[in-house]
Design an enzyme around this catalytic site. Structure first.
Site, PDB file in Angstrom:
ATOM      1  N   CYS A 152       0.793  -3.206  -1.713  1.00 36.58           N
ATOM      2  CA  CYS A 152      -0.400  -2.647  -0.977  1.00 36.58           C
ATOM      3  C   CYS A 152      -1.518  -2.058  -1.975  1.00 36.58           C
ATOM      4  CB  CYS A 152      -0.185  -1.435  -0.218  1.00 36.58           C
ATOM      5  SG  CYS A 152       1.035  -2.033   1.039  1.00 36.58           S
ATOM      6  N   CYS A 187      -0.478   8.925   0.590  1.00 36.45           N
ATOM      7  CA  CYS A 187      -1.481  10.186   0.258  1.00 36.45           C
ATOM      8  C   CYS A 187      -1.577  11.089   1.490  1.00 36.45           C
ATOM      9  CB  CYS A 187      -2.765   9.652  -0.451  1.00 36.45           C
ATOM     10  SG  CYS A 187      -3.617   8.657   0.754  1.00 36.45           S
TER      11      CYS A 187
END
Ligand SMILES: C[S@@+](CC[C@H](N)C(=O)[O-])C[C@H]1O[C@@H](n2cnc3c(N)ncnc32)[C@H](O)[C@@H]1O
Length: 376
Positions: free
Chosen positions: A200, A318
């Protein structure tokens, strides 16, 4: 809060900020894009930027301060001027007379009396916050979810930290990348001669960091334009990649077990980067977390299919919800009981599940979770 940028601002700086805030709220525009596309007068750009980001973050708390003194809801532009005034009065060190009079001057003539009357009351009020979510200015679900997942005091410290502008850090090659993301790239730790997949990869922050090693890094992203960004950023930072592919990581166009190392820097709710993305807290929805957790599970499953026996799978996000961090680690434990978690022996990280977590308040960075597994 950081102090107000110094120096006199031209009369219409607050009017410009209010117009930009209108677009962010009415059109759902991204705060950073609205600011980047606005032709801001140079002497006011610091103040306008501070007001747009600050008022966007603190929208809920500011509305609470204002709503005690308005009976009829004002139009959006007037509301944004009131928020700007309240922000300067309660969250910046702007002297009250300046905050009130300069905001009144920015209002259309017919609303000046109203803005003046409300801001004078707001200036004198001692805030009484009904809940922590209002005080910290986040949606209820978000504050509640992080309180449940992290405990009240860590959650509040994280939410408080993300109300401050996030620092901008650059790597030695000039690429702007949050410090915690740089630490994730270090922990991927590619070895010379290895074939590494960044599943990704867009826009290429980690891929370009990894490509600086003597491993061959293949970058994939399911969105074509994100894959193109990886190629552009590789050219900009002067590194070469072993290929850039637009591909869905759930159905990867690679031979099984053909990589030594696979990084899944997964799409996530981004609740760890709310300091950097001022409007994101109003955009993310509670169901997003569950949907993304399902996608993350599929991606990590695919990663185990791509890594060679004895190779390494790295998962990072994140965010700091349990569903996207420790619960994904539990899923790996169930589905791959023979995979060995690699310890993260780094005092900057807190142990979390069998992986590690950094919260925004730990080092004034984004929040980040990482887990690392050696395939059997
Ligand atoms: C957190 S970002 C990656 C950040 C990147 N690693 C960096 O350091 O710059 C997640 C990325 O996953 C991509 N993505 C979302 N769903 C995907 C899928 N099914 N397969 C591959 N990539 C996907 C998104 O387009 C987005 O670019």
């Amino acid at each position: 809060m950081s102090p107000s940028p110094s120096g006199p601002a031209s009369k219409n700086a607050r009017a410009v900020a209010a117009q930009l805030l209108d677009r962010i709220e009415r059109d759902g525009a991204f705060a950073n894009l609205v600011l980047a596309s606005a032709d801001l007068p140079e002497r006011d750009s610091g103040l306008i930027t501070e007001l747009v980001y600050g008022v966007t973050r603190m929208r809920r708390a500011l509305d609470h301060l204002i709503d005690g003194f308005v009976s009829d809801p004002p139009d959006l532009t007037t509301r944004n001027l009131l928020r700007i005034g309240a922000y300067q009065l309660h969250m910046l060190d702007t002297p009250a007379y300046a905050a009130v009079s300069e905001t009144v001057d920015a209002a259309p003539r017919r609303h000046r009396g109203f803005v003046n009357a409300v801001l004078r009351r707001v200036a004198d009020v001692e805030p009484a916050w009904p809940t922590d979510a209002v005080r910290l200015s986040y949606p209820d679900w978000m504050a509640e979810r992080l309180e449940a997942d992290l405990g009240r005091s860590e959650a509040h410290a994280a939410l408080e930290q993300m109300n401050q502008p996030a620092p901008v850090t650059s790597r030695p090659d000039g690429y702007v990348q949050d410090q915690a993301s740089q630490w994730v790239a270090e922990l991927v730790d590619p070895q010379p001669g290895e074939r590494v997949l960044d599943m990704c990869a867009g826009p290429g922050g980690k891929a370009t960091a990894l490509a600086g090693s003597s491993a061959t890094v293949v970058a994939a992203d399911h969105r074509q334009h994100r894959a193109s960004l990886v190629a552009a950023n590789a050219a900009k930072t002067g590194v070469s990649l072993g290929g850039v592919v637009a591909a869905d990581g759930r159905h990867p166009p690679f031979s099984p077990h053909s990589f030594d190392r696979v990084l899944v820097d997964a799409p996530c709710s981004g609740l760890g980067v709310l300091g950097r993305r001022a409007d994101a807290r109003w955009r993310v929805k509670p169901d997003d977390v569950e949907e993304l957790a399902l996608l993350q599970a599929e991606l990590i499953r695919a990663a185990f299919g791509l890594v060679r026996p004895g190779g390494v799978v790295i998962y990072s996000v994140c965010t700091m919800t349990q569903a996207e961090t420790a619960a994904i680690d539990e899923l790996v434990a169930q589905e791959h009981p023979e995979a060995k978690p690699a310890p993260i022996n780094d005092p900057r990280w807190r142990p979390h599940g069998r992986g590690a977590l950094i919260l925004p308040q730990d080092h004034n960075t984004d929040a980040m979770f990482i887990a690392k597994y050696q395939a059997p």
